[in-house]
Design a protein around this motif. Structure first.
Motif, PDB file in Angstrom:
ATOM      1  N   LYS A  19      32.910  61.383  39.255  1.00 12.41           N
ATOM      2  CA  LYS A  19      31.238  61.228  39.420  1.00 12.41           C
ATOM      3  C   LYS A  19      31.552  59.437  40.049  1.00 12.41           C
ATOM      4  CE  LYS A  19      26.877  60.985  39.091  1.00 12.41           C
ATOM      5  NZ  LYS A  19      26.204  61.456  40.291  1.00 12.41           N
ATOM      6  N   SER A  20      32.330  58.891  39.141  1.00 12.00           N
ATOM      7  CA  SER A  20      32.345  57.380  39.392  1.00 12.00           C
ATOM      8  C   SER A  20      33.145  56.974  40.979  1.00 12.00           C
ATOM      9  CB  SER A  20      33.238  56.658  38.351  1.00 12.00           C
ATOM     10  OG  SER A  20      33.150  56.925  36.971  1.00 12.00           O
ATOM     11  N   ASP A  22      32.607  59.132  43.356  1.00 12.37           N
ATOM     12  CA  ASP A  22      31.424  59.428  44.149  1.00 12.37           C
ATOM     13  C   ASP A  22      30.436  58.599  44.566  1.00 12.37           C
ATOM     14  OD1 ASP A  22      32.610  61.759  44.807  1.00 12.37           O
ATOM     15  OD2 ASP A  22      31.184  63.192  43.548  1.00 12.37           O
ATOM     16  N   LEU A  23      30.119  57.952  43.288  1.00  8.27           N
ATOM     17  CA  LEU A  23      28.729  56.848  43.404  1.00  8.27           C
ATOM     18  C   LEU A  23      29.658  55.597  44.050  1.00  8.27           C
ATOM     19  CD1 LEU A  23      27.607  56.998  39.668  1.00  8.27           C
ATOM     20  CD2 LEU A  23      26.320  57.522  41.606  1.00  8.27           C
ATOM     21  N   ASP A  77      27.745  48.750  41.734  1.00  8.12           N
ATOM     22  CA  ASP A  77      26.731  48.802  40.800  1.00  8.12           C
ATOM     23  C   ASP A  77      25.370  48.889  41.525  1.00  8.12           C
ATOM     24  OD1 ASP A  77      25.186  46.465  40.626  1.00  8.12           O
ATOM     25  OD2 ASP A  77      27.016  45.896  39.485  1.00  8.12           O
ATOM     26  N   TRP A  87      23.709  52.367  37.300  1.00 10.21           N
ATOM     27  CA  TRP A  87      24.876  52.851  36.987  1.00 10.21           C
ATOM     28  C   TRP A  87      25.947  51.611  37.288  1.00 10.21           C
ATOM     29  CZ3 TRP A  87      28.145  52.341  41.279  1.00 10.21           C
ATOM     30  CH2 TRP A  87      27.600  52.628  42.579  1.00 10.21           C
ATOM     31  N   GLU A 134      26.454  55.093  32.987  1.00  9.91           N
ATOM     32  CA  GLU A 134      25.134  55.128  33.611  1.00  9.91           C
ATOM     33  C   GLU A 134      24.173  54.304  32.450  1.00  9.91           C
ATOM     34  OE1 GLU A 134      23.911  59.210  34.236  1.00  9.91           O
ATOM     35  OE2 GLU A 134      22.142  58.698  35.019  1.00  9.91           O
TER      36      GLU A 134
END
Lengths: 143, 143
Positions: A19-20, A22-23, A77, A87, A134
């Protein structure tokens, strides 16, 4: 959202590595963090994520180039100062020059520098550690 | 703004120290950069600017606390990913604990942590070097 809600401190929810990344891949720029002359240094740069690694471009004479071969951190971020939600992702890994000419040319196509200059050095940061958090309004889990 | 204009690389215009600190004071959060176990580390935190110094809060056990007494960097930026305009400011200086109880209590009033936790340590970063850049569409000065 009421003022009381806005001011209420946020919880930090740990994000998965996938997920990290992806962000991180979903935003166009971040900040590379390195040591220079034994002092902490940081530079905002634009990036692309390529197969789980972070690609940035720089130029001869840039401070960032002194970080090649070293462990660096890369941070991105998206935190809204009003809602205080968002995030942050921090990647730690070795910065390596991309010497392969075909690879470098490919990245030069997809990663256009935002800042003027030749930016003829392509650097790949290979993550060894990925942490993401997050800012959440959810209540703290009861222990 | 046309696509061609948006994609055109920006120039970097150096900002004065005073202007840089003004910009930093005008945003509520930034990123503290330090070394931890000889590795580069970075953490987003909220801040206030007090008489030209940067005040942040943290808690016992936080990685940031290991930076007290050391030279750290502090970075804030406001860069619009669409227009590719904005600024970034980097401050380098020594991180010091605020031990004076009155001072600490005052900062605890004006600087509320965004994240849950006691955050009972107040840290002041005293700038030794302030650099700021603006991303500008202005043409490069002719040399």
């Amino acid at each position: 959202m009421s003022g009381a809600t806005q001011d209420e401190p946020r919880g930090l929810v740990r994000l998965s590595e996938a997920k990290s990344l992806d962000l991180l891949a979903g935003v166009p720029f971040g900040r590379v963090v390195f040591s220079r002359d034994a002092l902490p240094a940081i530079r905002p740069v634009n990036h692309v994520v390529d197969r789980g690694t972070i690609i940035i471009r720089t130029h001869l004479g840039a401070a960032v180039l002194s970080a090649v071969g070293m462990v660096v951190a890369y941070e991105a971020d998206a935190i809204d100062p009003v809602s205080r939600l968002g995030w942050s992702v921090i990647v730690v890994g070795v910065a390596k020059r991309v010497f392969d000419l075909d690879d470098a040319a490919g990245f030069e196509e997809v990663l256009r520098p935002w800042v003027r200059g030749s930016m003829d050095h392509v650097i790949r940061i290979v993550p060894e550690m990925v942490t993401g958090f997050e800012l959440s309004t959810a209540p703290e889990p009861q222990g």
